[in-house]
Design a protein around this motif. Structure first.
Motif, PDB file in Angstrom:
ATOM      1  N   SER A 122       0.823  -1.204   0.000  1.00  0.00           N
ATOM      2  CA  SER A 122       0.000   0.000   0.000  1.00  0.00           C
ATOM      3  C   SER A 122       0.858   1.256   0.000  1.00  0.00           C
ATOM      4  O   SER A 122       0.558   2.232  -0.710  1.00  0.00           O
ATOM      5  CB  SER A 122      -0.918  -0.019   1.225  1.00  0.00           C
ATOM      6  N   ILE A 123       1.931   1.251   0.777  1.00  0.00           N
ATOM      7  CA  ILE A 123       2.826   2.414   0.824  1.00  0.00           C
ATOM      8  C   ILE A 123       3.482   2.641  -0.533  1.00  0.00           C
ATOM      9  O   ILE A 123       3.533   3.774  -1.031  1.00  0.00           O
ATOM     10  CB  ILE A 123       3.882   2.236   1.934  1.00  0.00           C
ATOM     11  N   VAL A 124       3.954   1.569  -1.172  1.00  0.00           N
ATOM     12  CA  VAL A 124       4.593   1.700  -2.484  1.00  0.00           C
ATOM     13  C   VAL A 124       3.594   2.210  -3.518  1.00  0.00           C
ATOM     14  O   VAL A 124       3.900   3.128  -4.292  1.00  0.00           O
ATOM     15  CB  VAL A 124       5.217   0.351  -2.924  1.00  0.00           C
ATOM     16  N   ALA A 125       2.395   1.628  -3.524  1.00  0.00           N
ATOM     17  CA  ALA A 125       1.381   2.058  -4.497  1.00  0.00           C
ATOM     18  C   ALA A 125       0.995   3.517  -4.272  1.00  0.00           C
ATOM     19  O   ALA A 125       0.883   4.288  -5.234  1.00  0.00           O
ATOM     20  CB  ALA A 125       0.153   1.153  -4.411  1.00  0.00           C
ATOM     21  N   ASN A 126       0.814   3.914  -3.011  1.00  0.00           N
ATOM     22  CA  ASN A 126       0.474   5.315  -2.724  1.00  0.00           C
ATOM     23  C   ASN A 126       1.615   6.253  -3.098  1.00  0.00           C
ATOM     24  O   ASN A 126       1.382   7.357  -3.583  1.00  0.00           O
ATOM     25  CB  ASN A 126       0.104   5.497  -1.262  1.00  0.00           C
ATOM     26  N   ALA A 127       2.845   5.825  -2.865  1.00  0.00           N
ATOM     27  CA  ALA A 127       3.988   6.662  -3.238  1.00  0.00           C
ATOM     28  C   ALA A 127       4.070   6.820  -4.755  1.00  0.00           C
ATOM     29  O   ALA A 127       4.355   7.917  -5.256  1.00  0.00           O
ATOM     30  CB  ALA A 127       5.277   6.056  -2.688  1.00  0.00           C
ATOM     31  N   LEU A 128       3.818   5.734  -5.482  1.00  0.00           N
ATOM     32  CA  LEU A 128       3.839   5.820  -6.941  1.00  0.00           C
ATOM     33  C   LEU A 128       2.715   6.709  -7.474  1.00  0.00           C
ATOM     34  O   LEU A 128       2.871   7.380  -8.501  1.00  0.00           O
ATOM     35  CB  LEU A 128       3.738   4.426  -7.565  1.00  0.00           C
ATOM     36  N   LEU A 129       1.591   6.703  -6.770  1.00  0.00           N
ATOM     37  CA  LEU A 129       0.464   7.563  -7.161  1.00  0.00           C
ATOM     38  C   LEU A 129       0.600   8.979  -6.610  1.00  0.00           C
ATOM     39  O   LEU A 129      -0.252   9.825  -6.867  1.00  0.00           O
ATOM     40  CB  LEU A 129      -0.850   6.968  -6.648  1.00  0.00           C
ATOM     41  N   ARG A 130       1.636   9.203  -5.825  1.00  0.00           N
ATOM     42  CA  ARG A 130       1.873  10.485  -5.160  1.00  0.00           C
ATOM     43  C   ARG A 130       0.725  10.833  -4.199  1.00  0.00           C
ATOM     44  O   ARG A 130       0.372  12.000  -4.022  1.00  0.00           O
ATOM     45  CB  ARG A 130       2.114  11.602  -6.160  1.00  0.00           C
ATOM     46  N   ASP A 131       0.143   9.800  -3.610  1.00  0.00           N
ATOM     47  CA  ASP A 131      -0.868   9.988  -2.572  1.00  0.00           C
ATOM     48  C   ASP A 131      -0.188   9.942  -1.208  1.00  0.00           C
ATOM     49  O   ASP A 131       0.982   9.619  -1.086  1.00  0.00           O
ATOM     50  CB  ASP A 131      -1.927   8.866  -2.637  1.00  0.00           C
ATOM     51  N   SER A 132      -0.962  10.224  -0.178  1.00  0.00           N
ATOM     52  CA  SER A 132      -0.434  10.224   1.178  1.00  0.00           C
ATOM     53  C   SER A 132      -0.099   8.803   1.633  1.00  0.00           C
ATOM     54  O   SER A 132      -0.887   7.871   1.433  1.00  0.00           O
ATOM     55  CB  SER A 132      -1.458  10.824   2.136  1.00  0.00           C
ATOM     56  N   ILE A 133       1.052   8.648   2.241  1.00  0.00           N
ATOM     57  CA  ILE A 133       1.436   7.354   2.813  1.00  0.00           C
ATOM     58  C   ILE A 133       1.367   7.406   4.341  1.00  0.00           C
ATOM     59  O   ILE A 133       1.868   6.519   5.018  1.00  0.00           O
ATOM     60  CB  ILE A 133       2.849   6.919   2.355  1.00  0.00           C
ATOM     61  N   PHE A 134       0.706   8.430   4.865  1.00  0.00           N
ATOM     62  CA  PHE A 134       0.664   8.632   6.310  1.00  0.00           C
ATOM     63  C   PHE A 134      -0.037   7.489   7.045  1.00  0.00           C
ATOM     64  O   PHE A 134       0.521   6.899   7.955  1.00  0.00           O
ATOM     65  CB  PHE A 134      -0.015   9.969   6.643  1.00  0.00           C
ATOM     66  N   ILE A 135      -1.268   7.160   6.644  1.00  0.00           N
ATOM     67  CA  ILE A 135      -2.033   6.132   7.374  1.00  0.00           C
ATOM     68  C   ILE A 135      -1.371   4.761   7.271  1.00  0.00           C
ATOM     69  O   ILE A 135      -1.153   4.114   8.299  1.00  0.00           O
ATOM     70  CB  ILE A 135      -3.503   6.102   6.923  1.00  0.00           C
ATOM     71  N   PRO A 136      -1.005   4.273   6.061  1.00  0.00           N
ATOM     72  CA  PRO A 136      -0.333   2.969   6.049  1.00  0.00           C
ATOM     73  C   PRO A 136       1.012   2.998   6.775  1.00  0.00           C
ATOM     74  O   PRO A 136       1.418   2.007   7.388  1.00  0.00           O
ATOM     75  CB  PRO A 136      -0.147   2.644   4.570  1.00  0.00           C
ATOM     76  N   GLY A 137       1.682   4.138   6.761  1.00  0.00           N
ATOM     77  CA  GLY A 137       2.958   4.252   7.476  1.00  0.00           C
ATOM     78  C   GLY A 137       2.778   4.155   8.982  1.00  0.00           C
ATOM     79  O   GLY A 137       3.543   3.480   9.677  1.00  0.00           O
ATOM     80  N   VAL A 138       1.752   4.835   9.502  1.00  0.00           N
ATOM     81  CA  VAL A 138       1.476   4.790  10.942  1.00  0.00           C
ATOM     82  C   VAL A 138       1.060   3.379  11.356  1.00  0.00           C
ATOM     83  O   VAL A 138       1.522   2.854  12.379  1.00  0.00           O
ATOM     84  CB  VAL A 138       0.391   5.819  11.329  1.00  0.00           C
ATOM     85  N   VAL A 139       0.204   2.760  10.566  1.00  0.00           N
ATOM     86  CA  VAL A 139      -0.249   1.404  10.900  1.00  0.00           C
ATOM     87  C   VAL A 139       0.920   0.411  10.817  1.00  0.00           C
ATOM     88  O   VAL A 139       1.043  -0.478  11.656  1.00  0.00           O
ATOM     89  CB  VAL A 139      -1.424   0.972   9.997  1.00  0.00           C
ATOM     90  N   LEU A 140       1.795   0.577   9.830  1.00  0.00           N
ATOM     91  CA  LEU A 140       2.984  -0.278   9.745  1.00  0.00           C
ATOM     92  C   LEU A 140       3.869  -0.087  10.969  1.00  0.00           C
ATOM     93  O   LEU A 140       4.384  -1.057  11.535  1.00  0.00           O
ATOM     94  CB  LEU A 140       3.763   0.016   8.457  1.00  0.00           C
ATOM     95  N   SER A 141       4.030   1.156  11.418  1.00  0.00           N
ATOM     96  CA  SER A 141       4.825   1.420  12.623  1.00  0.00           C
ATOM     97  C   SER A 141       4.210   0.756  13.851  1.00  0.00           C
ATOM     98  O   SER A 141       4.920   0.173  14.682  1.00  0.00           O
ATOM     99  CB  SER A 141       4.943   2.925  12.864  1.00  0.00           C
ATOM    100  N   MET A 142       2.886   0.838  13.972  1.00  0.00           N
ATOM    101  CA  MET A 142       2.203   0.176  15.092  1.00  0.00           C
ATOM    102  C   MET A 142       2.414  -1.334  15.031  1.00  0.00           C
ATOM    103  O   MET A 142       2.666  -1.982  16.064  1.00  0.00           O
ATOM    104  CB  MET A 142       0.704   0.478  15.058  1.00  0.00           C
ATOM    105  N   ASN A 143       2.320  -1.889  13.836  1.00  0.00           N
ATOM    106  CA  ASN A 143       2.496  -3.324  13.634  1.00  0.00           C
ATOM    107  C   ASN A 143       3.904  -3.757  14.046  1.00  0.00           C
ATOM    108  O   ASN A 143       4.080  -4.745  14.760  1.00  0.00           O
ATOM    109  CB  ASN A 143       2.222  -3.646  12.166  1.00  0.00           C
ATOM    110  N   VAL A 144       4.898  -3.015  13.596  1.00  0.00           N
ATOM    111  CA  VAL A 144       6.289  -3.352  13.917  1.00  0.00           C
ATOM    112  C   VAL A 144       6.544  -3.189  15.411  1.00  0.00           C
ATOM    113  O   VAL A 144       7.177  -4.053  16.037  1.00  0.00           O
ATOM    114  CB  VAL A 144       7.257  -2.483  13.079  1.00  0.00           C
TER     115      VAL A 144
END
Length: 179
Positions: free
Chosen positions: A135-157
């Motif tokens: 999701s982060i890669v796809a959002n980055a390629l689309l130049r969309d926000s990666i904030f929510i998947p980034g925060v959730v990934l951080s919580m997961n880790v």
């Protein structure tokens, strides 16, 4: 045919049940030592809070990918998002359309949300990390926000690492008490 084996009257040893066992295998038994539970009470609370937060996030996110019932606005947003994902990730080259990708992600997110509540939390968290990184890669390629998947990934880790660290510390303390 006659067998030369002698039959033994020795009974198999019964397992010791009075000593609490802390193992890292899938058939872990809960910690019985109340002193260790109290010592790591804050860490266990944070682990449980992060786990429940992730379960709720992935259950809602997975459901919104699969069904318009519940939160119709979120489902409509997912339809549009996965159309964009299918274009940017070029999944049509492997014979998959955006609906198949959306359903595949939704089903996995729901199963993984349930899996976070089992003894297989760490492998499930790894599967969720892969979904989040996609999701982060796809959002980055689309130049969309990666904030929510980034925060959730951080919580997961954080949840996974804290769980592993507390498990290791409890096991070490338990083994040192045994010796």
């Amino acid at each position: 045919m006659v067998s030369n084996k002698k039959k033994s009257n020795v009974k198999a040893a019964e397992p010791v049940t009075s000593v609490p066992v802390v193992s890292s295998g899938p058939s872990r038994k809960p910690i019985v030592d109340e002193g260790l539970k109290q010592k790591y009470k804050r860490e266990i609370f944070v682990i449980n809070f992060l786990t429940i937060s992730l379960v709720m996030f992935f259950a809602v996110s997975g459901w919104s990918k699969l069904s318009p019932y519940g939160i119709p606005q979120m489902h409509n947003k997912m339809l549009i998002m996965f159309e964009k994902y299918s274009i940017i990730l070029q999944i049509d080259k492997i014979g998959m359309d955006s609906t198949t990708l959306r359903v595949l992600f939704g089903i996995h997110e729901i199963f993984f949300a349930v899996g976070l509540l089992t003894d297989y939390t760490i492998p499930v968290a790894c599967g969720l990390a892969l979904i989040l990184m996609t999701s982060i890669v796809a959002n980055a390629l689309l130049r969309d926000s990666i904030f929510i998947p980034g925060v959730v990934l951080s919580m997961n880790v954080c949840m996974s690492l804290l769980r592993l660290q507390v498990r290791r510390q409890i096991r070490q303390e338990f083994e040192s008490k045994q010796n």
